[in-house]
Design an enzyme around this catalytic site. Structure first.
Site: not given
Length: 439
Positions: A286, A317
């Site tokens: 990420e 997220h």
């Protein structure tokens, strides 16, 4: 406010030789808070009298090393990496607060070996994640993501083909912990039949049914949602063979850890139409910060193929990213930091023995609390008890976790000079990692 002394020692690391720090009060406790830790934590820590400094984002290693050298506590979320190299430079660091669910961003073993206790908040955002999953179940059933994208392009596609109600559908939950069980209740309230699989036998809520195998769950349900931690057993647990076991036309949701689902296998399942849709809130890799075009093929080589998939909901997220969840996380983790700094309480620590004695009465005179983190080797308790044998030990408790042990003892009827002698004797024992005295 309690006062403290601290010493750190490691025979294997010359940079961590014993150094007696003068006693300090709350006003001298320095705390570094990164990544926009919620104001509820800042307010609690400031109210306690600590010096709490905030930083909006995460810090790269070199800058982090500079900032962390003289702080007693650090608060982070998910992006800051507290590696062994960084921790070795944190000479005064007593405790780390992870204001999030996971602790993968911290070298827990290195922290423990330096007597640094680590706390997190594994359950404060459970409701937020559960609600997001419910929204994604409905969104996938109605193809809301695709319709939304079409409208933003100016296209008008009013269709009902392959759009469904969730009432009467079967939901399979992998991992029936705090999030999974809350999701179970919400899903049943909306008319879904709930099945779950967990590695331990759990009392189900409502009418949910536990299935003995993952394969049985995958074959039976219309929606599969994953809520497991990242372990060696869960990494890559959903791949080609598991997706093939799922019912044709079913949906997969992952709001747990990015490593759990093998993304190429998911792409294959979506493009072949074996899966009718999927929702991902987490990814194997990420972006480190909020940036335009940060989620690209350089980060994950399959990104372009994933973006081409239909009826795919992707979120950055944000499962626990609600005001309510962040407020509760701030209060919980900050509360852990205060109890550990002031009283030595390690209940809730993820890398440290968990022990506690009742709080020190504010009016207690001529008494102190010994806090002793040490190597878990034979003979230490005998040595400590010999040191304390001439004093009145009111309470004492010790526990161990792997190579680390932690002892807490309350001693009464001692003068400041006697406290100093106890401190010096304990902190120079061979097994010492970190000695503090609170008085």
């Amino acid at each position: 406010m309690a006062q403290q002394s601290a010493v750190r020692h490691s025979s294997s690391n010359p940079s961590l030789q014993p150094k007696i720090l003068r006693p300090f009060d709350a006003g001298e406790i320095k705390i570094l808070l990164l990544e926009n830790v919620n104001k509820s934590a800042v307010e609690l820590l400031t109210k306690e009298g600590y010096q709490a400094k905030q930083h909006a984002g995460s810090l790269q290693e070199a800058e982090l090393i500079k900032k962390i050298q003289n702080v007693h506590a650090v608060g982070i979320r998910s992006k800051t990496k507290l590696t062994k190299k960084v921790l070795l430079e944190a000479k005064k660091l007593l405790v780390i607060g992870c204001f999030c669910i996971g602790t993968n961003q911290v070298d827990l073993e290195a922290a423990a070996k330096q007597g640094i206790s680590v706390f997190n908040s594994p359950f404060s955002n459970s409701r937020s994640v559960a609600e997001l999953v419910i929204a994604e179940i409905i969104g996938l059933s109605r193809q809301l993501g695709d319709r939304n994208n079409e409208m933003h392009r100016g296209d008008w596609h009013k269709v009902s083909n392959k759009c469904y109600e969730i009432r009467g559908k079967k939901l399979g939950i992998i991992g029936y912990g705090h999030i999974g069980s809350q999701l179970s209740v919400l899903a049943e309230a909306m008319g879904m039949t709930v099945y779950f699989h967990d590695i331990i036998q759990i009392m189900p809520l409502g009418s949910a049914k536990q299935l003995s195998s993952l394969h049985e769950l995958l074959e039976r349900v219309d929606f599969v949602t994953i809520h497991v931690p990242e372990t060696n057993e869960t990494k890559g647990m959903i791949g080609d063979s598991e997706i093939k076991l799922m019912k044709p036309g079913s949906y997969l949701i992952n709001a747990s850890r990015g490593s759990v689902v093998q993304i190429p296998a998911l792409i294959k399942g979506l493009k072949s139409k074996h899966l009718s849709g999927a929702a991902l809130d987490v990814f194997p890799r990420e972006p480190a910060s909020n940036e335009s075009n940060a989620f690209n093929s350089e980060l994950n080589e399959w990104t372009k193929d994933l973006l081409e998939c239909k009826n795919l909901i992707m979120t950055p997220h944000i499962g626990g990213s609600t005001e309510e969840a962040q407020h509760m996380i701030g209060l919980e983790v900050a509360g852990f930091l205060v109890k550990y700094i002031n009283n030595g309480t390690s209940i809730g620590a993820v890398n440290f023995p968990e022990i506690d004695l009742r709080a020190i009465p504010a009016a207690t005179q001529n008494s102190c609390r010994l806090l002793f983190a040490h190597k878990n080797v034979p003979g230490v308790l005998k040595e400590i008890n010999d040191i304390l044998s001439d004093h009145n030990v009111e309470k004492q408790f010790s526990d161990s976790r792997g190579e680390i042990a932690y002892l807490m003892a309350d001693i009464s009827d001692v003068t400041l000079e006697e406290i100093r002698k106890i401190y010096e004797h304990v902190s120079t024992t061979k097994a010492n990692i970190l000695t503090r005295i609170v008085y």
